[in-house]
Enzyme design. Sequence first.
Site, PDB file in Angstrom:
ATOM      1  N   TYR A   1       0.841  -1.195   0.000  1.00  0.00           N
ATOM      2  CA  TYR A   1       0.000   0.000   0.000  1.00  0.00           C
ATOM      3  C   TYR A   1       0.876   1.245   0.000  1.00  0.00           C
ATOM      4  CZ  TYR A   1      -3.962  -2.975   1.394  1.00  0.00           C
ATOM      5  OH  TYR A   1      -4.946  -3.937   1.440  1.00  0.00           O
TER       6      TYR A   1
ATOM      7  N   LYS B   1      -0.976  -8.427  -2.503  1.00  0.00           N
ATOM      8  CA  LYS B   1      -2.284  -7.814  -2.284  1.00  0.00           C
ATOM      9  C   LYS B   1      -2.163  -6.314  -2.484  1.00  0.00           C
ATOM     10  CE  LYS B   1      -5.694  -6.629   1.190  1.00  0.00           C
ATOM     11  NZ  LYS B   1      -5.900  -6.370   2.635  1.00  0.00           N
TER      12      LYS B   1
END
EC number: 4.1.2.13
Length: 306
Positions: free
Chosen positions: A173, A205
């Site tokens: 992220y 992810k």
Amino acid sequence: MRITQKVRKILSNYEADSIGVKQNLARILMHGKLGGTGKMMILAVDQGFEHGPRAFAMTPAAYDPHYHYQFAIDGGMNAFAAPLGLLETGADTFLGAVPTILKINSGNSLFGNDNAPDQAVTASIDDALRLGCSAIGFTIYPGSDMSYEQIEELRELAAEAKACGLAVIVWSYARGALSKDGETAADIIAYGAHMACELGAHIVKVKLPTAHLEMKSAKSLYEKYVDVSTLSARVKHVVDACFNGRRMVIFSGGESKDVTSVLEDAQAIVAGGGFGSIIGRNFFQRPKAEALSMAHEVVEIFRQKR
């Protein structure tokens, strides 16, 4: 466990990994309603650590960790990811019922926005082995002033995990030296995903990318060579950034949204060649019957039957 040809083909991309690592990847890929298809739907419940128990207020049953274990089973998930304490509460009750992923670092919303985005290592590889986990999960924040320290932490933990036969999943992220729109920009999401692959992640992810382009140095190249006009095209670009699909990339469900949006996201992931979704709030912040119905619809989309 009989492994399908589709899963064997995916595992063949992990040429340097041990049989133990591939066995654990196979456990995840072969489990649940999507088992053997090459697609994944993972339940992730780390919001209690990240945001506090308020995350469960709208579904009081979700205060109980066993609720999430059971949902992962009833929903046919490939795996269930959570921090140490939550996994410990159901490790024996749900022994062998669903592959588990130990989220090995975590942040909290009390840390404050004035601090460089960071997470603390909150569990160990020994914990993952003790709990019978198939993988560890680790978050990095590319762009944060703390990102180099996080990368070094990941290097050590990933090496230890692989030596013990555990798979490594990296939550990537981008935070820090970016605009708010930049955190989900197509060029930034692809960069963060590629960085996770370079760090040795088996599964990456990331958030779903928007059409925004953040880096001036990349904008002209993207405008000339990369299609970011639709969500499925942006998903394809992220898959390409993950070693041309040789590393699995899955997409987070993000903040709570309506059912139609969740299903449209799933359709774009399939169209773009993504490997699946990792969803938390969009399941457990709904009534269980509604959430299970939505999970079934996502499965059907990933099976390309809808």
